[in-house]
Design an enzyme around this catalytic site. Structure first.
Site, mmCIF file in Angstrom:
data_model
loop_
_atom_site.group_PDB
_atom_site.id
_atom_site.type_symbol
_atom_site.label_atom_id
_atom_site.label_comp_id
_atom_site.label_asym_id
_atom_site.label_seq_id
_atom_site.Cartn_x
_atom_site.Cartn_y
_atom_site.Cartn_z
ATOM 1 N N HIS A 1 6.956 -9.067 29.191
ATOM 2 C CA HIS A 1 8.228 -8.807 29.629
ATOM 3 C C HIS A 1 8.535 -7.480 30.893
ATOM 4 O O HIS A 1 9.350 -7.094 30.797
ATOM 5 C CB HIS A 1 9.413 -8.617 28.663
ATOM 6 C CG HIS A 1 9.339 -9.847 27.734
ATOM 7 N ND1 HIS A 1 8.730 -9.974 26.432
ATOM 8 C CD2 HIS A 1 10.122 -10.924 28.071
ATOM 9 C CE1 HIS A 1 9.111 -11.136 25.869
ATOM 10 N NE2 HIS A 1 9.745 -11.649 26.848
ATOM 11 N N HIS B 1 16.202 -15.116 30.580
ATOM 12 C CA HIS B 1 15.743 -15.287 29.384
ATOM 13 C C HIS B 1 16.918 -15.616 28.420
ATOM 14 O O HIS B 1 17.090 -15.033 27.407
ATOM 15 C CB HIS B 1 15.058 -13.859 28.735
ATOM 16 C CG HIS B 1 14.143 -14.080 27.518
ATOM 17 N ND1 HIS B 1 14.715 -14.629 26.389
ATOM 18 C CD2 HIS B 1 12.786 -13.948 27.392
ATOM 19 C CE1 HIS B 1 13.456 -14.608 25.351
ATOM 20 N NE2 HIS B 1 12.486 -14.143 26.049
ATOM 21 N N GLU C 1 12.650 -20.830 30.093
ATOM 22 C CA GLU C 1 12.366 -19.597 31.136
ATOM 23 C C GLU C 1 11.682 -20.104 32.188
ATOM 24 O O GLU C 1 10.432 -20.264 32.384
ATOM 25 C CB GLU C 1 11.802 -18.503 30.425
ATOM 26 C CG GLU C 1 12.400 -18.009 29.244
ATOM 27 C CD GLU C 1 11.444 -17.109 28.162
ATOM 28 O OE1 GLU C 1 10.809 -16.217 29.116
ATOM 29 O OE2 GLU C 1 11.399 -17.458 27.216
#
Length: 299
Positions: free
Chosen positions: A9, A84, A251
């Site tokens: 991330h 997300h 995503e």
């Protein structure tokens, strides 16, 4: 690195951890900006990112959310921006994990990318045939997620890249523009309204609410995640806690670990270039209470 030897991330402090500046807004859209300084989370270059969230007028009266990313840099760097957003189409309730299992999922992909024990992609494209990863025909999540499978065991559910089919007639990008590799699958008609011109890249529906969301993207990949590591954080609408496997994500992105896999589409961005990519969530007319949504962006 924020997960053993891996960077997940975008690093320990992802873009979702910042308050973004509002660049402009209308009754149906908002454009946000974040500037990531040189060496932020170890990445080279000052990266200026904008994201526009917009509700699009459609020919069918559907509720359509567009997410448009743009980024520039002053040094050569890598960029892989995604959303997300968590969804549970049955809405906020005390049986969200059970209701997620009833969602019907289809993904127009013949291959997915398996991972190692730390959820880093192995770099190979694996055929979905005769596996729980075959969503070319719609299937309920509960029919697949507990199947005995090494990859599902590693991720404790679905947490994988699916390679989307190539699309014909992708509009050529202007010089210096990088990012999306596929045609979006939507166009604006003579009345200024958006209309669908091909089948969706993914589709999820929930019978009791009657809600359906279709996904259209310029990205080569969708990462399907079933909230395997949720645990009352983040908190949902109205402060309602969201338990494990209570929501899903679609995503859209370039493939995970692209900088280290040269056969994946490039995520490199150089000074003078612009990264652009659009994803659209197309909702059928909702009935009943609202579903769940929260979002973040990752470098």
């Amino acid at each position: 690195k924020n997960n053993g030897e891996a960077c997940h991330h975008g690093g320990p402090v992802g873009f979702n951890s910042y308050t973004w500046d509002i660049v402009e807004s209308t009754l149906s859209s908002v454009k946000l900006r974040h500037v990531s300084p040189h060496k932020d989370q170890g990445f080279p270059g000052t990266l200026t990112v904008t994201v526009e969230y917009a509700l699009l007028p459609t020919d069918s009266g559907a509720v359509v959310l567009s997410i448009m990313f743009s980024a520039t840099t002053d040094r050569k760097t890598v960029v892989n921006l995604t959303n997300h957003a968590y969804f549970n189409l049955a809405g906020i309730n005390r049986s969200m994990a059970a209701s997620l299992n009833q969602h019907l999922v289809s993904i127009d992909s013949g291959v997915y990318i398996p991972t190692d024990q730390t959820c880093i992609p192995l770099g190979e494209f694996r055929d979905v045939s005769d596996s729980p990863f075959d969503f070319r025909t719609p299937a309920q999540i509960e029919a697949r997620i507990e199947v005995e499978d090494e990859q599902l065991a590693i991720a404790q559910g679905f947490d994988h890249n699916f390679a989307l089919r190539e699309t014909p007639q992708a509009a050529p990008k202007a010089d210096g523009v990088r990012g999306g590799t596929r045609a979006l699958g939507l166009e604006i008609n003579s009345e200024g309204k958006w209309t669908r011109i091909r089948e969706a890249d993914a589709k999820v529906s929930e019978e009791t609410s009657g809600r359906t969301v279709e996904l259209y993207t310029e990205e080569p990949c969708v990462h399907f995640y079933t909230g395997n590591y949720l645990g009352n954080d983040p908190v949902g609408k109205g402060g309602f806690p969201i338990p494990r496997r209570a929501a899903f994500c679609l995503e859209t992105q370039h493939f995970t670990n692209s900088p280290n896999e040269r056969h994946f589409p490039s995520v490199e961005l150089a000074p003078g270039q612009t990264w652009e990519s659009r994803t659209v969530f197309w909702f059928s007319r909702p009935s009943g209470s609202g579903g769940l949504m929260s979002a973040c962006c990752c470098r």
